[in-house]
Motif scaffolding. Structure first.
Motif, PDB file in Angstrom:
ATOM      1  N   ALA A   1       0.978  -1.232  -0.022  1.00 61.31           N
ATOM      2  CA  ALA A   1       0.045  -0.315   0.072  1.00 61.31           C
ATOM      3  C   ALA A   1       1.001   1.455   0.196  1.00 61.31           C
ATOM      4  CB  ALA A   1      -0.685   0.101   1.390  1.00 61.31           C
ATOM      5  N   ASP A   2       2.013   1.259   0.478  1.00 63.20           N
ATOM      6  CA  ASP A   2       2.914   2.529   0.621  1.00 63.20           C
ATOM      7  C   ASP A   2       3.558   2.402  -0.241  1.00 63.20           C
ATOM      8  OD1 ASP A   2       1.375   3.555   2.749  1.00 63.20           O
ATOM      9  OD2 ASP A   2       2.809   2.694   4.153  1.00 63.20           O
ATOM     10  N   ALA A   3       3.773   1.872  -1.795  1.00 64.51           N
ATOM     11  CA  ALA A   3       4.794   2.038  -2.639  1.00 64.51           C
ATOM     12  C   ALA A   3       4.761   2.987  -3.826  1.00 64.51           C
ATOM     13  CB  ALA A   3       4.339   0.276  -3.694  1.00 64.51           C
ATOM     14  N   PRO A   4       5.980   3.079  -4.032  1.00 62.77           N
ATOM     15  CA  PRO A   4       5.778   4.691  -4.377  1.00 62.77           C
ATOM     16  C   PRO A   4       5.118   4.481  -5.515  1.00 62.77           C
ATOM     17  CG  PRO A   4       8.108   3.452  -4.797  1.00 62.77           C
ATOM     18  CD  PRO A   4       7.256   2.923  -3.853  1.00 62.77           C
ATOM     19  N   ASP A   5       4.553   6.058  -5.447  1.00 61.41           N
ATOM     20  CA  ASP A   5       4.035   6.198  -7.020  1.00 61.41           C
ATOM     21  C   ASP A   5       4.947   6.456  -7.880  1.00 61.41           C
ATOM     22  OD1 ASP A   5       2.043   6.806  -9.095  1.00 61.41           O
ATOM     23  OD2 ASP A   5       1.919   8.987  -7.714  1.00 61.41           O
ATOM     24  N   HIS A   6       5.405   5.695  -8.866  1.00 58.81           N
ATOM     25  CA  HIS A   6       5.981   4.516 -10.362  1.00 58.81           C
ATOM     26  C   HIS A   6       5.549   3.965 -11.123  1.00 58.81           C
ATOM     27  CE1 HIS A   6       9.694   3.441 -12.001  1.00 58.81           C
ATOM     28  NE2 HIS A   6      10.187   4.197 -11.557  1.00 58.81           N
ATOM     29  N   PRO A   7       6.152   4.852 -12.050  1.00 60.15           N
ATOM     30  CA  PRO A   7       5.020   3.787 -13.494  1.00 60.15           C
ATOM     31  C   PRO A   7       5.381   2.457 -13.317  1.00 60.15           C
ATOM     32  CG  PRO A   7       6.277   5.583 -14.720  1.00 60.15           C
ATOM     33  CD  PRO A   7       6.189   6.138 -12.533  1.00 60.15           C
ATOM     34  N   LEU A   8       6.398   1.949 -13.010  1.00 62.27           N
ATOM     35  CA  LEU A   8       6.776   0.701 -13.252  1.00 62.27           C
ATOM     36  C   LEU A   8       5.160   0.352 -12.793  1.00 62.27           C
ATOM     37  CD1 LEU A   8       8.303  -1.438 -13.957  1.00 62.27           C
ATOM     38  CD2 LEU A   8       9.901  -1.279 -12.561  1.00 62.27           C
ATOM     39  N   ILE A   9       5.571   0.130 -11.132  1.00 61.90           N
ATOM     40  CA  ILE A   9       4.414   0.258 -10.502  1.00 61.90           C
ATOM     41  C   ILE A   9       3.273  -0.602 -11.027  1.00 61.90           C
ATOM     42  CG2 ILE A   9       3.478   0.152  -8.138  1.00 61.90           C
ATOM     43  CD1 ILE A   9       6.439   0.527  -6.927  1.00 61.90           C
ATOM     44  N   ALA A  10       2.256   1.474 -11.166  1.00 62.39           N
ATOM     45  CA  ALA A  10       1.154   0.978 -12.009  1.00 62.39           C
ATOM     46  C   ALA A  10       0.847   0.333 -12.853  1.00 62.39           C
ATOM     47  CB  ALA A  10       0.766   2.669 -12.460  1.00 62.39           C
ATOM     48  N   LYS A  11       1.764  -0.269 -14.106  1.00 58.35           N
ATOM     49  CA  LYS A  11       2.008  -0.858 -14.507  1.00 58.35           C
ATOM     50  C   LYS A  11       1.531  -2.604 -14.257  1.00 58.35           C
ATOM     51  CE  LYS A  11       4.094   1.790 -18.036  1.00 58.35           C
ATOM     52  NZ  LYS A  11       5.259   1.624 -19.345  1.00 58.35           N
ATOM     53  N   VAL A  12       2.463  -2.380 -13.153  1.00 59.36           N
ATOM     54  CA  VAL A  12       1.926  -4.001 -12.180  1.00 59.36           C
ATOM     55  C   VAL A  12       1.100  -4.460 -11.710  1.00 59.36           C
ATOM     56  CG1 VAL A  12       3.377  -5.668 -10.412  1.00 59.36           C
ATOM     57  CG2 VAL A  12       5.188  -4.330 -12.011  1.00 59.36           C
ATOM     58  N   ARG A  13       0.309  -3.623 -10.957  1.00 62.07           N
ATOM     59  CA  ARG A  13      -0.850  -2.818 -10.288  1.00 62.07           C
ATOM     60  C   ARG A  13      -1.866  -3.455 -11.532  1.00 62.07           C
ATOM     61  NH1 ARG A  13      -0.561  -1.260  -4.801  1.00 62.07           N
ATOM     62  NH2 ARG A  13       0.518   0.217  -5.057  1.00 62.07           N
ATOM     63  N   ALA A  14      -1.496  -2.435 -12.763  1.00 64.87           N
ATOM     64  CA  ALA A  14      -3.125  -2.978 -13.504  1.00 64.87           C
ATOM     65  C   ALA A  14      -2.381  -5.005 -14.099  1.00 64.87           C
ATOM     66  CB  ALA A  14      -2.545  -2.302 -14.483  1.00 64.87           C
ATOM     67  N   LEU A  15      -1.583  -5.362 -14.045  1.00 70.72           N
ATOM     68  CA  LEU A  15      -1.310  -6.529 -15.082  1.00 70.72           C
ATOM     69  C   LEU A  15      -2.349  -6.895 -14.055  1.00 70.72           C
ATOM     70  CD1 LEU A  15       0.219  -8.301 -17.487  1.00 70.72           C
ATOM     71  CD2 LEU A  15       1.926  -7.800 -15.944  1.00 70.72           C
ATOM     72  N   LEU A  16      -1.952  -6.906 -12.486  1.00 73.34           N
ATOM     73  CA  LEU A  16      -2.123  -8.127 -12.018  1.00 73.34           C
ATOM     74  C   LEU A  16      -3.812  -7.687 -11.166  1.00 73.34           C
ATOM     75  CD1 LEU A  16       0.527  -8.057  -9.570  1.00 73.34           C
ATOM     76  CD2 LEU A  16       0.303  -9.749 -11.016  1.00 73.34           C
ATOM     77  N   GLU A  17      -4.299  -6.993 -11.651  1.00 70.78           N
ATOM     78  CA  GLU A  17      -5.682  -6.695 -11.683  1.00 70.78           C
ATOM     79  C   GLU A  17      -5.824  -6.080 -10.334  1.00 70.78           C
ATOM     80  OE1 GLU A  17      -7.015  -8.881 -14.933  1.00 70.78           O
ATOM     81  OE2 GLU A  17      -7.901  -9.444 -13.054  1.00 70.78           O
ATOM     82  N   ALA A  18      -4.469  -5.954  -8.859  1.00 75.75           N
ATOM     83  CA  ALA A  18      -4.527  -5.508  -8.016  1.00 75.75           C
ATOM     84  C   ALA A  18      -5.505  -4.587  -7.297  1.00 75.75           C
ATOM     85  CB  ALA A  18      -2.719  -4.939  -7.821  1.00 75.75           C
ATOM     86  N   ASP A  19      -6.234  -4.762  -5.891  1.00 74.19           N
ATOM     87  CA  ASP A  19      -6.889  -3.526  -5.661  1.00 74.19           C
ATOM     88  C   ASP A  19      -6.206  -2.409  -5.272  1.00 74.19           C
ATOM     89  OD1 ASP A  19      -9.516  -5.610  -5.643  1.00 74.19           O
ATOM     90  OD2 ASP A  19      -9.064  -5.693  -3.492  1.00 74.19           O
ATOM     91  N   ALA A  20      -7.118  -1.209  -6.007  1.00 77.77           N
ATOM     92  CA  ALA A  20      -6.574   0.178  -5.983  1.00 77.77           C
ATOM     93  C   ALA A  20      -6.437   0.243  -4.793  1.00 77.77           C
ATOM     94  CB  ALA A  20      -7.845   0.913  -6.140  1.00 77.77           C
ATOM     95  N   ARG A  21      -5.292   0.387  -4.180  1.00 79.43           N
ATOM     96  CA  ARG A  21      -4.638   0.679  -2.547  1.00 79.43           C
ATOM     97  C   ARG A  21      -4.135   2.155  -3.278  1.00 79.43           C
ATOM     98  NH1 ARG A  21      -2.441  -4.297  -3.260  1.00 79.43           N
ATOM     99  NH2 ARG A  21      -3.555  -5.929  -2.334  1.00 79.43           N
ATOM    100  N   PRO A  22      -4.320   2.680  -1.739  1.00 79.85           N
ATOM    101  CA  PRO A  22      -3.831   4.050  -1.665  1.00 79.85           C
ATOM    102  C   PRO A  22      -1.998   4.767  -1.628  1.00 79.85           C
ATOM    103  CG  PRO A  22      -4.343   3.520   0.438  1.00 79.85           C
ATOM    104  CD  PRO A  22      -4.981   3.207  -0.510  1.00 79.85           C
TER     105      PRO A  22
END
Length: 427
Positions: free
Chosen positions: A332-353
């Motif tokens: 949840a505290d992972a940095p706001d980084h494009p790589l992490i955003a793409k991984v979240r999208a790929l994994l269809e992870a729930d949106a987290r702050p």
């Protein structure tokens, strides 16, 4: 008396001489100050000042001799609880021709030593040794320690050791009105001689101990080194994260055996280690090994972290109580980084702050939590590697490889391929 023993006594005398010289200088300075006061002040005032100086001189000396070094945190036996282990100790002391220690206690430390107590030396054994070493190896490991019983009973050596411990405490905490520079100088001079004294005592003890378990002694020291490494890894990767969440994992020593057994099954360094498990472990010398393991495990956070933790944690609840909450918070505290955003999208992870944090650690947590949320993997505890993921077939998920591919090359192919492969697996 051997040359090593003679050297130890000589160093002990040097320590006491240094301390006597320091005390003599302190008394001489007080005497000089008293004489000066009587010479320049009216007699009634001079006498009063002299009494004050005498009190100021004697007061720190009395305080110094009343310093009681703290005892090592240990687990003392219940009535008869260490009976067979104490019998093994008696066999070693009889073979060495030395007196028995007055007691036997266990510590979470990977060490063994004789600790001075008012009633006499107490043998303290690191509990991790008991759970991995075999009985003959334990005797070989303890022989040099118990061979130091004569030195432990020597009045001069005992006095020197006590002076050094008191000086260490005075140096750390300060000891007014003694100048700190003087305390440091005296402590350092005594410490140098104390190190030489202990080396001489150790050399004499090692020479004397050669007659006990000669075949097992060298191998025992190799195993003791392995235990220390495995214990450090277990504490770092599993115990300390739990301690920081106010939980104390139970049966750390049993977990150590599992870790070293796993090492013997999969690591070239550990080839043949698993075969040792057919021999009797030293913990079998305890009446209730499980109870002792839990008591030592409860003491470990005090020894290594300086805090007591009352909440005991069974390993079966470790993932749910410690690992998963910590990793989900990190994700949840992972940095706001494009790589992490793409991984979240790929994994269809729930949106987290998400906010600031280290990219690699945050990305690893996002990948782990995402794969669990997709039900492609589940949490597990590996005694060597800490918290891991296993796929539906029970195989370890190569999280490090997946994360390194993303970090080093922004390569999503490996993660996509693994997801496709894992999706086709059946439990």
């Amino acid at each position: 008396m051997t040359a090593a023993s003679t050297s130890a006594v000589r160093q002990a005398r040097a320590i006491t001489r240094i301390c006597r010289l320091a005390v003599g200088c302190w008394i001489a300075a007080a005497g000089a100050a008293s004489a000066a006061a009587l010479a320049v002040l009216p007699l009634p005032i001079g006498l009063t000042v002299t009494v004050l100086i005498a009190a100021l001189c004697v007061w720190p000396l009395l305080r110094f001799h009343r310093i009681v070094p703290p005892l090592s945190p240990t687990v003392a036996p219940t009535e008869g609880g260490y009976g067979e282990l104490m019998l093994a100790v008696r066999q070693v002391t009889a073979a060495l021709g030395v007196s028995e220690p007055v007691g036997l206690e266990l510590s979470p430390d990977c060490d063994a030593w004789l600790e001075p107590r008012p009633e006499g030396p107490v043998l303290v054994i690191g509990a991790p040794f008991l759970w991995w070493l075999r009985v003959s190896e334990l005797r070989g490991l303890l022989a040099p320690v118990l061979a130091g019983m004569d030195a432990a009973h020597d009045t001069l050596i005992g006095r020197a050791r006590k002076l050094v411990r008191r000086l260490d405490i005075a140096e750390v905490h300060g000891f007014p009105p003694w100048p700190r520079t003087v305390i440091v100088a005296v402590a350092e001079a005594c410490r140098i001689r104390a190190e030489a004294m202990e080396r001489a005592i150790g050399a004499a003890a090692a020479e004397r101990a050669r007659i006990v378990e000669p075949a097992s002694r060298v191998y025992a020291h190799e195993q003791a080194g392995l235990v220390a490494v495995g214990w450090d890894r277990l504490l770092t990767r599993l115990a300390m994260p739990a301690w920081r969440r106010g939980q104390a994992p139970e049966t750390l020593n049993a977990a150590l055996v599992a870790a070293l057994t796993e090492l013997g099954q999969r690591d070239r360094v550990g080839v043949g280690l698993a075969d040792r498990l057919t021999e009797r472990p030293a913990c079998d010398l305890l009446d209730e090994p499980g109870d002792v393991d839990r008591a030592v495990s409860a003491l470990a956070p005090l020894v290594y972290e300086g805090q007591r933790i009352d909440q005991q944690l069974p390993w079966s609840r470790y993932v749910a109580t410690v690992a998963e909450p910590a990793l989900r918070a990190e994700a949840a505290d992972a940095p706001d980084h494009p790589l992490i955003a793409k991984v979240r999208a790929l994994l269809e992870a729930d949106a987290r702050p998400h906010g600031s944090g280290e990219l690699a650690a945050g990305l690893r947590a996002v990948v782990q939590c995402g794969l669990v949320d997709l039900r492609l993997a589940c949490w597990d505890v590996d005694w060597l590697d800490g918290v891991i993921l296993r796929d539906r077939a029970g195989h370890v998920v190569p999280v490090d490889e997946l994360v390194h591919g993303l970090l080093d090359n922004a390569d999503f192919a490996a993660l996509r391929d693994w997801i496709a492969h894992a999706g086709g697996l059946r439990a």
